[in-house]
Enzyme design. Sequence first.
Site, mmCIF file in Angstrom:
data_model
loop_
_atom_site.group_PDB
_atom_site.id
_atom_site.type_symbol
_atom_site.label_atom_id
_atom_site.label_comp_id
_atom_site.label_asym_id
_atom_site.label_seq_id
_atom_site.Cartn_x
_atom_site.Cartn_y
_atom_site.Cartn_z
ATOM 1 N N ARG A 1 0.362 -0.794 -0.216
ATOM 2 C CA ARG A 1 -0.240 0.173 -0.233
ATOM 3 C C ARG A 1 1.004 1.404 -0.186
ATOM 4 O O ARG A 1 1.498 1.785 0.695
ATOM 5 C CB ARG A 1 -0.659 0.240 0.853
ATOM 6 C CG ARG A 1 -1.999 1.183 0.998
ATOM 7 C CD ARG A 1 -3.006 0.570 2.402
ATOM 8 N NE ARG A 1 -2.647 1.147 3.880
ATOM 9 C CZ ARG A 1 -3.636 0.741 4.605
ATOM 10 N NH1 ARG A 1 -4.663 0.507 4.832
ATOM 11 N NH2 ARG A 1 -3.003 0.990 6.193
ATOM 12 N N SER B 1 -12.191 -3.313 1.603
ATOM 13 C CA SER B 1 -12.905 -3.267 2.466
ATOM 14 C C SER B 1 -14.023 -2.724 3.127
ATOM 15 O O SER B 1 -15.143 -1.907 2.076
ATOM 16 C CB SER B 1 -11.649 -1.264 3.290
ATOM 17 O OG SER B 1 -10.559 -2.042 2.815
ATOM 18 N N LYS C 1 -4.514 4.842 11.783
ATOM 19 C CA LYS C 1 -5.166 6.409 10.913
ATOM 20 C C LYS C 1 -6.121 6.345 11.514
ATOM 21 O O LYS C 1 -6.904 5.696 12.506
ATOM 22 C CB LYS C 1 -5.739 5.208 9.576
ATOM 23 C CG LYS C 1 -5.407 4.649 7.795
ATOM 24 C CD LYS C 1 -6.423 4.335 7.606
ATOM 25 C CE LYS C 1 -5.936 4.203 6.691
ATOM 26 N NZ LYS C 1 -6.717 3.721 5.012
#
Length: 206
Positions: free
Chosen positions: A33, A102, A137
Site C-alpha cells: 500500500r 474494505s 489512521k
Amino acid sequence: MAGVIAGLYVITDSAQQAVADAIRGGAQVVQYRDKSADTVRRKEAADALARLCRGAGVCFIVNDDVALAAAVGADGVHLGQDDSSVAAARAQLGSRAIVGVSCYNSLERAADAVAAGADYAGADYVAFGSVYPSPTKPQAVRAPLSLFAEARALTDRPLVAIGGINATNAAAVRAAGADAVAVIDGVFGADNVEAAAAAIAKQFND
C-alpha cells in the site's frame, strides 16, 4: 498462486527486508500500500515484493491499484470505498484473482461485496476496522469486535480485522471471529519485526 487469506496479514509501503522478516515470523499475506504519485518507484517496489512473496509461497495483494496488480502479477487486489468495483477488478485481473474489500463497520457493504453478480464472483474476503485505535489512521471509523459474529452469519468468506492490532490483542480478535488480522505498526513498528510477527501469527496456529 498463493491464495489463503488467514492468520497474519501485513501491510507495507515497500520495506523489503522488513517484509522478509515478517514472512519468516509467519506472515501469510502481504499487501503493498503506497499512495504516492511516484509510479516508477511504486512499480519497482511492487515488482520486488511480488518476487519475494512468490518465492516464499505467500499471498501478495496490491492496495487500490488494479493496473499495478496486473502489471506485477500479484495474487490480487484490495479495494476501498473509492476504488474500482469487484466486477471491474475481476474483469482486469481474471477470475482466479483474489479481491478483498474494505467494509469499515458496514455489514451492508460486506453483504454487497460478497454477493455474486451475473458475470463475476463476489469478493474473496472482507475487512472490518479499525477494531482498536490505530496509529496509522487515528481518525478511522471504529468497528466493534461483535461485528465479526454478525458478518459470519452473512458469509463464509474470510473476515479480516484491521486497526491497532498487536500481539496483546490478536487473540481477542481471533476469538471474535476474524480469520486474519491486518497489521502495520504492530509488526513493522517493532524493534524485532520477525519476533513481533511470530507473536501475532502464533495466535492463529492452533
